[in-house]
Design a protein around this motif. Structure first.
Motif, PDB file in Angstrom:
ATOM      1  N   GLN A   1     -25.225 -19.119 -57.277  1.00  0.00           N
ATOM      2  CA  GLN A   1     -23.864 -19.389 -56.850  1.00  0.00           C
ATOM      3  C   GLN A   1     -23.858 -19.944 -55.432  1.00  0.00           C
ATOM      4  OE1 GLN A   1     -21.575 -15.821 -56.121  1.00  0.00           O
ATOM      5  NE2 GLN A   1     -19.626 -16.842 -56.522  1.00  0.00           N
ATOM      6  N   PHE A   2     -23.162 -21.081 -55.235  1.00  0.00           N
ATOM      7  CA  PHE A   2     -22.926 -21.555 -53.878  1.00  0.00           C
ATOM      8  C   PHE A   2     -21.758 -20.748 -53.328  1.00  0.00           C
ATOM      9  CE2 PHE A   2     -21.418 -24.202 -50.435  1.00  0.00           C
ATOM     10  CZ  PHE A   2     -22.605 -24.562 -49.821  1.00  0.00           C
ATOM     11  N   LEU A   3     -21.949 -20.081 -52.202  1.00  0.00           N
ATOM     12  CA  LEU A   3     -21.071 -18.991 -51.796  1.00  0.00           C
ATOM     13  C   LEU A   3     -19.772 -19.427 -51.127  1.00  0.00           C
ATOM     14  CD1 LEU A   3     -23.841 -16.615 -50.405  1.00  0.00           C
ATOM     15  CD2 LEU A   3     -22.695 -16.481 -52.615  1.00  0.00           C
ATOM     16  N   HIS A   4     -19.711 -20.630 -50.586  1.00  0.00           N
ATOM     17  CA  HIS A   4     -18.555 -21.017 -49.783  1.00  0.00           C
ATOM     18  C   HIS A   4     -17.673 -22.037 -50.499  1.00  0.00           C
ATOM     19  CE1 HIS A   4     -20.081 -19.014 -46.146  1.00  0.00           C
ATOM     20  NE2 HIS A   4     -21.279 -19.450 -46.533  1.00  0.00           N
TER      21      HIS A   4
ATOM     22  N   GLY B   1     -12.895  -8.174 -52.873  1.00  0.00           N
ATOM     23  CA  GLY B   1     -11.708  -8.750 -52.248  1.00  0.00           C
ATOM     24  C   GLY B   1     -11.770 -10.253 -52.147  1.00  0.00           C
ATOM     25  N   GLU B   2     -12.688 -10.887 -52.893  1.00  0.00           N
ATOM     26  CA  GLU B   2     -12.872 -12.331 -52.832  1.00  0.00           C
ATOM     27  C   GLU B   2     -12.487 -12.986 -54.161  1.00  0.00           C
ATOM     28  OE1 GLU B   2     -13.699 -13.935 -50.172  1.00  0.00           O
ATOM     29  OE2 GLU B   2     -14.209 -12.206 -48.907  1.00  0.00           O
ATOM     30  N   THR B   3     -12.237 -14.293 -54.078  1.00  0.00           N
ATOM     31  CA  THR B   3     -11.933 -15.076 -55.269  1.00  0.00           C
ATOM     32  C   THR B   3     -13.163 -15.160 -56.169  1.00  0.00           C
ATOM     33  OG1 THR B   3     -10.339 -16.405 -54.040  1.00  0.00           O
ATOM     34  CG2 THR B   3     -11.172 -17.342 -56.103  1.00  0.00           C
ATOM     35  N   VAL B   4     -12.951 -15.065 -57.478  1.00  0.00           N
ATOM     36  CA  VAL B   4     -14.024 -15.230 -58.453  1.00  0.00           C
ATOM     37  C   VAL B   4     -13.674 -16.399 -59.358  1.00  0.00           C
ATOM     38  CG1 VAL B   4     -15.186 -14.216 -60.454  1.00  0.00           C
ATOM     39  CG2 VAL B   4     -14.742 -12.819 -58.429  1.00  0.00           C
TER      40      VAL B   4
ATOM     41  N   ALA C   1     -32.283 -11.980 -49.457  1.00  0.00           N
ATOM     42  CA  ALA C   1     -31.677 -10.683 -49.140  1.00  0.00           C
ATOM     43  C   ALA C   1     -30.314 -10.836 -48.482  1.00  0.00           C
ATOM     44  CB  ALA C   1     -32.610  -9.884 -48.242  1.00  0.00           C
ATOM     45  N   GLN C   2     -30.193 -11.817 -47.578  1.00  0.00           N
ATOM     46  CA  GLN C   2     -28.926 -12.059 -46.888  1.00  0.00           C
ATOM     47  C   GLN C   2     -28.593 -13.548 -46.971  1.00  0.00           C
ATOM     48  OE1 GLN C   2     -29.840 -10.344 -42.983  1.00  0.00           O
ATOM     49  NE2 GLN C   2     -28.534  -8.586 -43.509  1.00  0.00           N
ATOM     50  N   PRO C   3     -28.167 -13.996 -48.147  1.00  0.00           N
ATOM     51  CA  PRO C   3     -27.912 -15.428 -48.326  1.00  0.00           C
ATOM     52  C   PRO C   3     -26.681 -15.894 -47.560  1.00  0.00           C
ATOM     53  CG  PRO C   3     -27.207 -14.211 -50.258  1.00  0.00           C
ATOM     54  CD  PRO C   3     -27.913 -13.229 -49.376  1.00  0.00           C
ATOM     55  N   ARG C   4     -26.833 -17.029 -46.940  1.00  0.00           N
ATOM     56  CA  ARG C   4     -25.707 -17.649 -46.237  1.00  0.00           C
ATOM     57  C   ARG C   4     -25.041 -18.706 -47.111  1.00  0.00           C
ATOM     58  NH1 ARG C   4     -26.366 -21.592 -40.948  1.00  0.00           N
ATOM     59  NH2 ARG C   4     -24.145 -22.109 -40.663  1.00  0.00           N
ATOM     60  N   TRP C   5     -25.876 -19.400 -47.905  1.00  0.00           N
ATOM     61  CA  TRP C   5     -25.351 -20.514 -48.698  1.00  0.00           C
ATOM     62  C   TRP C   5     -25.488 -20.291 -50.202  1.00  0.00           C
ATOM     63  CZ3 TRP C   5     -22.575 -23.372 -45.669  1.00  0.00           C
ATOM     64  CH2 TRP C   5     -22.952 -23.567 -44.336  1.00  0.00           C
TER      65      TRP C   5
ATOM     66  N   PHE D   1     -25.225 -30.124 -57.158  1.00  0.00           N
ATOM     67  CA  PHE D   1     -24.666 -29.516 -58.370  1.00  0.00           C
ATOM     68  C   PHE D   1     -24.048 -28.159 -58.060  1.00  0.00           C
ATOM     69  CE2 PHE D   1     -25.242 -26.832 -62.187  1.00  0.00           C
ATOM     70  CZ  PHE D   1     -24.376 -27.502 -63.033  1.00  0.00           C
ATOM     71  N   LEU D   2     -24.737 -27.318 -57.292  1.00  0.00           N
ATOM     72  CA  LEU D   2     -24.204 -26.004 -56.963  1.00  0.00           C
ATOM     73  C   LEU D   2     -22.955 -26.111 -56.100  1.00  0.00           C
ATOM     74  CD1 LEU D   2     -27.503 -24.014 -56.239  1.00  0.00           C
ATOM     75  CD2 LEU D   2     -26.046 -23.862 -58.271  1.00  0.00           C
ATOM     76  N   MET D   3     -22.940 -27.056 -55.149  1.00  0.00           N
ATOM     77  CA  MET D   3     -21.746 -27.230 -54.321  1.00  0.00           C
ATOM     78  C   MET D   3     -20.579 -27.748 -55.157  1.00  0.00           C
ATOM     79  SD  MET D   3     -23.321 -28.733 -50.736  1.00  0.00           S
ATOM     80  CE  MET D   3     -21.735 -28.660 -49.858  1.00  0.00           C
TER      81      MET D   3
END
Length: 447
Positions: free
Chosen positions: A243-246, A357-360, A229-233, A183-185
């Protein structure tokens, strides 16, 4: 019932919540026919979303949007059948015929040509509304069934086999963990509220499922090697959701001729639209012309219900300001409210774009009153919901932002987001060229 009588009837029977199911909708109507006068309003929004009297225009509009429904109507059976034949290869959306006088044999011929539903000309507004909503409900799961994999970098979900791979290694996920990740992806790079995740993944409409959600997110993060603290995904926004970050690619394994033809049609339409934009931008002489060109292109080509370009500036006191350069699809009242610009603050969604500087991307801005009260208030007044916001980079700095906005509360698909990201890149180059030929005084900020 004639189309002229059907128009006010549909406007009364259809409700704003039906927009999510019946929009975007494209009406293809023979010139001079009753169907050409069918357009009405649902709440504040026009419906159908776009109306074309030329089949080629309807084909393009249906191909560039995430079209949920195509309506066809006319005086001539031959014209209507040809319209259906041209529209059918464009996508898997349902096609409904209405406001057209046809015989029983002609109904069969239209169904054979690719129509999904033929509504009798004397049907009441209530009957038309019920049959259209039932038709669209029945087709609402098609997109899920066509997608086989979701992939972001080295993370890959096989939806059919319900298998997760990370760096080519299988990650054992529980049933709910898999559904949560899928779902998040599926809503990649947008913040999804906690209550919506709970409702969609667990089906809970009542009660507090937030603790269950937090537990499952924690487990999922550990299995993916993530940390809060430092989420990758999977990132989180305090008080709102996750939020799925990629960016996520949707991959399918259906290589049938029909699917290939649909894909080629969409790609050709998008290429034609981008070429038309580039041709127009080549003659744009200043930044205002560039901005006006892209917002008008976005609306006429059907990539959104509204579009805006804001420029990052400063006021006399040196405070950062966001100033409107061009807009399309917005009311005069909205434009007046933003005429003097507005401060770049935490209440304004654009500030997140300028900082990162990223898409929202958000599926419903009106639900973000706590986090972005200014944006939520302004979008609610315009009945606008889903938003895709791109930073515009010029010479390594953020010049401003480009937004595509929809009246439906469905997020832009990953494929559409990737395409519009390319558009934003082209527009950034156009602004760079315009700045070189006619520099503006507005400052930029480091990206």
């Amino acid at each position: 019932m004639s189309a002229t009588n059907l128009q006010p009837s549909l406007g009364t029977v259809l409700r704003p919540r039906d927009l999510a199911l019946l929009s975007p909708a494209v009406l293809c109507a023979e010139p001079g026919s009753p169907a050409a006068r069918l357009a009405t309003r649902i709440g504040r929004a026009p419906w159908p979303t776009v109306v074309h009297e030329q089949v080629t225009g309807a084909v393009h509009a249906a191909s560039v949007r995430d079209t949920k429904l195509v309506l066809v109507g006319g005086n001539s059976f031959a014209w209507v059948r040809q319209a259906v034949r041209q529209l059918r290869p464009v996508g898997s959306f349902p096609i409904a015929l209405l406001a057209t006088e046809v015989s029983a044999d002609q109904v069969l011929a239209l169904l054979d040509a690719g129509a999904n539903l033929v509504i009798e000309r004397n049907a009441t507004g209530r009957e038309v509304a019920a049959r259209l909503t039932a038709l669209c409900r029945g087709s609402s799961g098609d997109d899920i069934l066509r997608v086989r994999w979701l992939q972001a970098g080295q993370l890959r979900l096989d939806l059919r086999a319900r298998r997760c791979l990370l760096d080519q290694e299988v990650i054992a996920l529980s049933h709910n963990e898999f559904d949560l990740l899928a779902f998040l992806m599926g809503r990649s790079q947008q913040v999804v509220p906690q209550h919506e995740i709970v409702q969609r993944v667990w089906g809970w409409r009542h009660g507090d499922g937030m603790n269950t959600l937090r537990i499952h997110v924690g487990r999922l993060r550990r299995k993916l090697g993530d940390t809060p603290a430092q989420p990758r995904w999977i990132g989180s926004v305090r008080g709102i959701g996750y939020q799925f970050l990629h960016p996520v690619a949707e991959l399918g394994d259906d290589r049938s001729d029909d699917r290939m033809r649909q894909a080629v049609t969409v790609l050709n339409a998008q290429a034609d639209a981008l070429n038309a934009l580039v041709d127009t931008l080549l003659v744009a002489r200043d930044e205002a012309s560039v901005a006006e060109t892209v917002v008008q292109w976005a609306i006429t080509r059907g990539f959104g219900d509204a579009a805006t370009v804001f420029r990052l500036d400063t006021d006399a006191a040196g405070r950062s300001m966001s100033r409107l350069v061009a807009s399309a699809g917005m009311s005069a009242r909205w434009r007046q409210s933003i005429a003097t610009g507005h401060p770049v603050s935490a209440d304004f969604m654009g500030s997140q774009v300028y900082r990162s500087g990223e898409t929202v991307q958000l599926h419903d801005m009106s639900q973000l009153a706590r986090r972005f009260p200014v944006t939520a208030r302004m979008s609610s007044a315009e009945d606008l919901h889903a938003c895709l916001l791109f930073p515009l980079h010029v010479d390594g700095r953020i010049w401003g932002d480009l937004a595509f906005v929809s009246r439906t509360d469905r997020a832009f698909t990953p494929a559409r987001t990737a395409y519009l990201r390319t558009v934003a890149g082209v527009v950034s180059l156009a602004f760079r060229a315009a700045r070189t030929s006619s520099p503006t005084t507005g400052p930029a900020t480091d990206a």
